[in-house]
Design a protein around this motif. Structure first.
Motif, PDB file in Angstrom:
ATOM      1  N   ALA A   1     -31.272 103.009  -5.820  1.00 24.26           N
ATOM      2  CA  ALA A   1     -32.461 102.980  -6.673  1.00 24.26           C
ATOM      3  C   ALA A   1     -32.732 104.363  -7.246  1.00 24.26           C
ATOM      4  O   ALA A   1     -32.406 105.385  -6.628  1.00 24.26           O
ATOM      5  CB  ALA A   1     -33.672 102.497  -5.881  1.00 24.26           C
ATOM      6  N   GLY A   2     -33.332 104.392  -8.434  1.00 19.80           N
ATOM      7  CA  GLY A   2     -33.696 105.648  -9.070  1.00 19.80           C
ATOM      8  C   GLY A   2     -34.881 105.455  -9.987  1.00 19.80           C
ATOM      9  O   GLY A   2     -35.402 104.345 -10.149  1.00 19.80           O
TER      10      GLY A   2
ATOM     11  N   VAL B   1     -28.674  99.107 -14.275  1.00 22.24           N
ATOM     12  CA  VAL B   1     -29.768  98.449 -14.973  1.00 22.24           C
ATOM     13  C   VAL B   1     -31.041  99.275 -14.866  1.00 22.24           C
ATOM     14  O   VAL B   1     -31.175 100.139 -14.004  1.00 22.24           O
ATOM     15  CB  VAL B   1     -30.048  97.033 -14.415  1.00 22.24           C
ATOM     16  CG1 VAL B   1     -28.812  96.161 -14.510  1.00 22.24           C
ATOM     17  CG2 VAL B   1     -30.573  97.098 -12.987  1.00 22.24           C
ATOM     18  N   TYR B   2     -31.979  98.982 -15.783  1.00 21.33           N
ATOM     19  CA  TYR B   2     -33.326  99.518 -15.649  1.00 21.33           C
ATOM     20  C   TYR B   2     -34.334  98.440 -15.976  1.00 21.33           C
ATOM     21  O   TYR B   2     -34.034  97.482 -16.703  1.00 21.33           O
ATOM     22  CB  TYR B   2     -33.528 100.749 -16.535  1.00 21.33           C
ATOM     23  CG  TYR B   2     -33.727 100.496 -18.015  1.00 21.33           C
ATOM     24  CD1 TYR B   2     -35.012 100.368 -18.561  1.00 21.33           C
ATOM     25  CD2 TYR B   2     -32.640 100.416 -18.888  1.00 21.33           C
ATOM     26  CE1 TYR B   2     -35.203 100.170 -19.922  1.00 21.33           C
ATOM     27  CE2 TYR B   2     -32.816 100.216 -20.248  1.00 21.33           C
ATOM     28  CZ  TYR B   2     -34.098 100.101 -20.759  1.00 21.33           C
ATOM     29  OH  TYR B   2     -34.289  99.896 -22.112  1.00 21.33           O
ATOM     30  N   LEU B   3     -35.510  98.596 -15.405  1.00 17.21           N
ATOM     31  CA  LEU B   3     -36.621  97.703 -15.706  1.00 17.21           C
ATOM     32  C   LEU B   3     -37.793  98.533 -16.211  1.00 17.21           C
ATOM     33  O   LEU B   3     -38.187  99.516 -15.565  1.00 17.21           O
ATOM     34  CB  LEU B   3     -37.049  96.911 -14.466  1.00 17.21           C
ATOM     35  CG  LEU B   3     -38.207  95.929 -14.727  1.00 17.21           C
ATOM     36  CD1 LEU B   3     -37.878  94.537 -14.222  1.00 17.21           C
ATOM     37  CD2 LEU B   3     -39.499  96.431 -14.078  1.00 17.21           C
TER      38      LEU B   3
ATOM     39  N   SER C   1     -22.222  99.353 -10.871  1.00 19.50           N
ATOM     40  CA  SER C   1     -21.562 100.616 -10.562  1.00 19.50           C
ATOM     41  C   SER C   1     -22.529 101.793 -10.661  1.00 19.50           C
ATOM     42  O   SER C   1     -22.198 102.900 -10.227  1.00 19.50           O
ATOM     43  CB  SER C   1     -20.395 100.844 -11.538  1.00 19.50           C
ATOM     44  OG  SER C   1     -19.453  99.804 -11.453  1.00 19.50           O
ATOM     45  N   TYR C   2     -23.689 101.558 -11.245  1.00 14.88           N
ATOM     46  CA  TYR C   2     -24.709 102.588 -11.418  1.00 14.88           C
ATOM     47  C   TYR C   2     -26.024 102.077 -10.830  1.00 14.88           C
ATOM     48  O   TYR C   2     -26.167 100.887 -10.549  1.00 14.88           O
ATOM     49  CB  TYR C   2     -24.865 102.953 -12.896  1.00 14.88           C
ATOM     50  CG  TYR C   2     -23.748 103.844 -13.389  1.00 14.88           C
ATOM     51  CD1 TYR C   2     -23.932 105.209 -13.516  1.00 14.88           C
ATOM     52  CD2 TYR C   2     -22.486 103.313 -13.685  1.00 14.88           C
ATOM     53  CE1 TYR C   2     -22.899 106.039 -13.947  1.00 14.88           C
ATOM     54  CE2 TYR C   2     -21.451 104.129 -14.102  1.00 14.88           C
ATOM     55  CZ  TYR C   2     -21.670 105.501 -14.238  1.00 14.88           C
ATOM     56  OH  TYR C   2     -20.647 106.316 -14.636  1.00 14.88           O
ATOM     57  N   PRO C   3     -26.999 102.965 -10.641  1.00 18.94           N
ATOM     58  CA  PRO C   3     -28.221 102.558  -9.942  1.00 18.94           C
ATOM     59  C   PRO C   3     -29.094 101.553 -10.688  1.00 18.94           C
ATOM     60  O   PRO C   3     -28.862 101.231 -11.859  1.00 18.94           O
ATOM     61  CB  PRO C   3     -28.984 103.888  -9.773  1.00 18.94           C
ATOM     62  CG  PRO C   3     -27.945 104.946  -9.869  1.00 18.94           C
ATOM     63  CD  PRO C   3     -26.945 104.415 -10.857  1.00 18.94           C
ATOM     64  N   VAL C   4     -30.112 101.084  -9.978  1.00 21.24           N
ATOM     65  CA  VAL C   4     -31.222 100.313 -10.544  1.00 21.24           C
ATOM     66  C   VAL C   4     -32.357 101.310 -10.777  1.00 21.24           C
ATOM     67  O   VAL C   4     -32.850 101.928  -9.828  1.00 21.24           O
ATOM     68  CB  VAL C   4     -31.686  99.205  -9.584  1.00 21.24           C
ATOM     69  CG1 VAL C   4     -32.959  98.540 -10.122  1.00 21.24           C
ATOM     70  CG2 VAL C   4     -30.584  98.182  -9.376  1.00 21.24           C
TER      71      VAL C   4
END
Length: 356
Positions: free
Chosen positions: A198-199, A130-132, A159-162
């Motif tokens: 996190a990324g 996800v992304y915000l 399965s992938y970063p935030v």
């Protein structure tokens, strides 16, 4: 007679005009198909669409191999409308990054299709993160944005970063470089404390000039650079290559992304070269089981080169059948398979040695 000659000339001119028009039509059809002319010419050789996988490699819009790419994915939000996720899956998409919301932890700032898209990915078997979209110009707002994400992803298996999407101009207008690092640290550390990776997402120029420091360098970077290859000079994990992608199941254009191999792998080094009788022994790093060392050697520093493949697991190799008393140049690159894709390193340093 003159009338007949004029008529013949007119007919001949009309015929030639039609021939020219006829021969130019295919080029026009190719140019309006959404592909570059260069890619259309190359496509006849390997039959690949732009930004797709062909064999054991992914290709960009100009037909060149995207070295280091190991998976192709998309990122979407409510702006993309309803999505047929099974069609997306069948079109070769291997992961998705979904916008879950924007700004601070307010219900009205949840992405309107977040739950729908997450459920669609899960049903189709597409791993996702996800992304915000951030507006945080202070640490307190960054913490609120982290809480916003954690509220929305509760109960989901990522399965992938935030990712924190740092691109809004208001952030840069109201913060210093140090404040932006504190904002990223506050968001990422809160996400990591909850057990997630996190990324940060930003453009190549933003990462290069405006987002600098340990809070960024020590975490997953998702770099946007709309080009045939990513021009970011640092370490990154994901590349957003275009916003003009076409994927089955999605109306209109969408962003396309590539998961990249570990960039620490992409620069091998020749440690030592030892000459023997009609042979040379090389030692190099990295050494790892399941990788292949490609040795290039020749009598001139700029080539031409001969190519020899050796297993790279032991970090050493011998090149035989060389001419005694002659000077040779050596350089190497390493390859390995990740998810069925062959990934090649950059070339190492070039070294010279005179054979005994």
């Amino acid at each position: 007679m003159e009338k007949c000659d004029r008529m013949r000339r007119r007919l001949l001119g009309l015929f030639l005009c039609l021939v020219v028009m006829g021969t130019s039509l295919p080029a026009r059809a190719e140019e309006t198909s959404g592909r570059s002319r260069t890619f259309v010419q190359k496509a006849a050789l390997f039959q690949a669409e732009p930004w797709t996988r062909q064999g054991d490699a992914y290709y960009s819009a100009d037909g060149t191999v995207i070295n280091g790419a190991i998976a192709r994915g998309i990122d979407v939000s409510s702006n993309n409308g309803p999505i047929d996720w099974m069609a997306v899956k069948n079109d070769g998409v291997e992961f998705a990054i979904l916008r879950c919301g924007y700004g601070e932890n307010l219900l009205e700032q949840d992405d309107a299709r977040w739950q729908e898209n997450a459920a669609g990915c899960q049903a189709a078997g597409i791993p996702y993160g996800v992304y915000l979209y951030s507006y945080a110009d202070s640490v307190s707002r960054a913490v609120s944005e982290a809480e916003h994400v954690l509220r929305l992803i509760r109960g989901h298996v990522l399965s992938y970063p935030v990712y924190l999407d740092i691109e809004d101009p208001s952030i840069f207008a109201r913060t210093t470089a140090q404040q932006r690092e504190e904002i990223a640290e506050a968001f990422c550390s809160r996400i990591e404390a909850a057990g997630y990776t996190a990324g940060v997402y930003a453009s190549v120029s933003t990462f290069t000039n405006l987002l600098i420091g340990p809070a960024f360098d020590g975490r997953e970077k998702w770099v946007a650079h709309y080009s045939g290859r990513c021009g970011y000079g640092g370490v990154y994990r994901m590349w957003q290559a275009t916003n003009q992608g076409q994927v089955a199941g999605i109306m209109g254009k969408t962003d396309l992304n590539f998961l990249m191999a570990d960039h620490g792998f992409l620069k091998p080094r020749i440690k030592a070269v030892r000459a023997a009788k009609k042979s040379v022994r090389l030692s190099f790093k990295p050494k790892k089981k399941g990788t292949t060392c490609h040795i290039y050697y020749g009598r001139k520093k700029k080539g031409p080169w001969r190519h020899l493949k050796k297993g790279a697991g032991k970090g050493k190799a011998v090149v035989r059948k060389l001419k005694s008393g002659k000077k040779y140049y050596f350089k190497i690159k390493i390859s390995r398979k990740i998810r069925g894709v062959t990934v090649y390193s950059d070339f190492s340093n070039t070294v010279a040695v005179r054979v005994r």
